[in-house]
Design a protein around this motif. Sequence first.
Motif, PDB file in Angstrom:
ATOM      1  N   UNK A   1       8.985 -45.555  -3.889  1.00  0.00           N
ATOM      2  CA  UNK A   1       8.253 -44.815  -4.114  1.00  0.00           C
ATOM      3  C   UNK A   1       7.743 -44.724  -2.664  1.00  0.00           C
ATOM      4  N   UNK A   2       7.475 -43.485  -1.931  1.00  0.00           N
ATOM      5  CA  UNK A   2       6.589 -43.779  -1.152  1.00  0.00           C
ATOM      6  C   UNK A   2       6.633 -44.387   0.237  1.00  0.00           C
ATOM      7  N   UNK A   3       5.332 -46.152  -0.463  1.00  0.00           N
ATOM      8  CA  UNK A   3       5.288 -46.997   0.039  1.00  0.00           C
ATOM      9  C   UNK A   3       6.208 -47.794   0.661  1.00  0.00           C
ATOM     10  N   UNK A   4       7.624 -47.595   0.370  1.00  0.00           N
ATOM     11  CA  UNK A   4       9.203 -48.193   0.438  1.00  0.00           C
ATOM     12  C   UNK A   4       8.986 -47.444   1.862  1.00  0.00           C
ATOM     13  N   UNK A   5       8.969 -46.713   2.670  1.00  0.00           N
ATOM     14  CA  UNK A   5       8.453 -45.999   3.617  1.00  0.00           C
ATOM     15  C   UNK A   5       8.418 -46.636   4.715  1.00  0.00           C
ATOM     16  N   UNK A   6       7.306 -47.195   4.516  1.00  0.00           N
ATOM     17  CA  UNK A   6       6.843 -48.116   4.782  1.00  0.00           C
ATOM     18  C   UNK A   6       7.046 -49.459   5.337  1.00  0.00           C
ATOM     19  N   UNK A   7       7.236 -49.933   3.986  1.00  0.00           N
ATOM     20  CA  UNK A   7       7.667 -51.680   3.895  1.00  0.00           C
ATOM     21  C   UNK A   7       8.763 -51.373   4.270  1.00  0.00           C
ATOM     22  N   UNK A   8      10.101 -50.406   4.000  1.00  0.00           N
ATOM     23  CA  UNK A   8      10.959 -51.049   4.244  1.00  0.00           C
ATOM     24  C   UNK A   8      12.076 -49.923   4.391  1.00  0.00           C
ATOM     25  N   UNK A   9      12.313 -50.052   5.561  1.00  0.00           N
ATOM     26  CA  UNK A   9      12.478 -47.941   6.073  1.00  0.00           C
ATOM     27  C   UNK A   9      13.953 -48.565   6.651  1.00  0.00           C
ATOM     28  N   UNK A  10      14.212 -49.860   7.417  1.00  0.00           N
ATOM     29  CA  UNK A  10      15.889 -50.363   7.573  1.00  0.00           C
ATOM     30  C   UNK A  10      16.624 -50.908   5.575  1.00  0.00           C
TER      31      UNK A  10
END
Length: 326
Positions: free
Chosen positions: A181-190
């Motif tokens: 989900x696009x939210x993963x780019x904010x919460x778990x980018x590493x």
Amino acid sequence: MENGRSETLMTALGFDPGAAQLYSRLLPLTGWPCAAVAATLSASEGELKEEAAPLIESGVISCGETLTVLSPTAVVAHMLERAATRAQDAHDHLLKISQSVPYVAGTAARLPTTIGEEHPIDGEVIATEFTPETFERLVSATSGDMMWLRPAVTVHPSEMRFISVIEAATKSGRRCRGIYPVAALKHSPDVLRMRVEIGEDIRILPHVATHLMVVGSTHAMFPDPLGLVEQPLVNVRQRGVVEVVTCYFEELWHRALPAAELEELPSAERRLLLVELASGAQDEQIARRLGVSLRTVRRRVAELLEELGASSRFEAGVEAARRGWL
């Protein structure tokens, strides 16, 4: 000029160049008797129908007594509807798979009705945590590409061990694909960055509804019931079930945005918004899935309609598809 655009459009929609060229030749002849159309092309009616089979099967043209050819705009709308129907069918099939759990679990429970002789589905329910060791054994015992849906990327100690197994698989030549989900780019980018670096092919959707993993053509794993919770996990080896689940993943993969394109803002934001609009999501759902305010969603939708010169969301979807944005 119209025919040139049609050929480019038809190729973009997946038709081969021959079918695209034939569409361009037939478009001005819509409404003609099929016998006259065939004569114009120096062919018999049978030869015309054989050559136009891909267009006829897709519903782009019909050839009874007279020839009917959809306009370019109508073709896009028709193909969008077909794609949406296929995606919904795949999703419905996947939901029905949960009814097989009593057989997989080997309990005395049975489906309400049966047709013919009953046979248990090949597989089992994994009631404990799906560990890196379990994943490694599965990978080593199978072959073929791997694909998964991850609704949330939780950073925990075992994540690196999963990543090391994936890295070994990609180095051996196996393709690994993940949809997040696009939210993963904010919460778990590493975490996503590490997975890209080891060779995982990542795409992004505004929202991912359930966990899912497919290994080659032999294993499909998903929770029961479908959703964000990973346990209990159903591991199915039935070929037909694996094929259905694979079709569902491929449909989502086609709609998802490659992670590399996410750097090309605002085009990436625009496409994610278009994916949501095409799915029929309401503004409140879009805001929640994209992690922005309701006011921001409404402003971006208005800007998108203006940019596309569209008066409605449906018209915007047709025009976006014509431009190759979807």
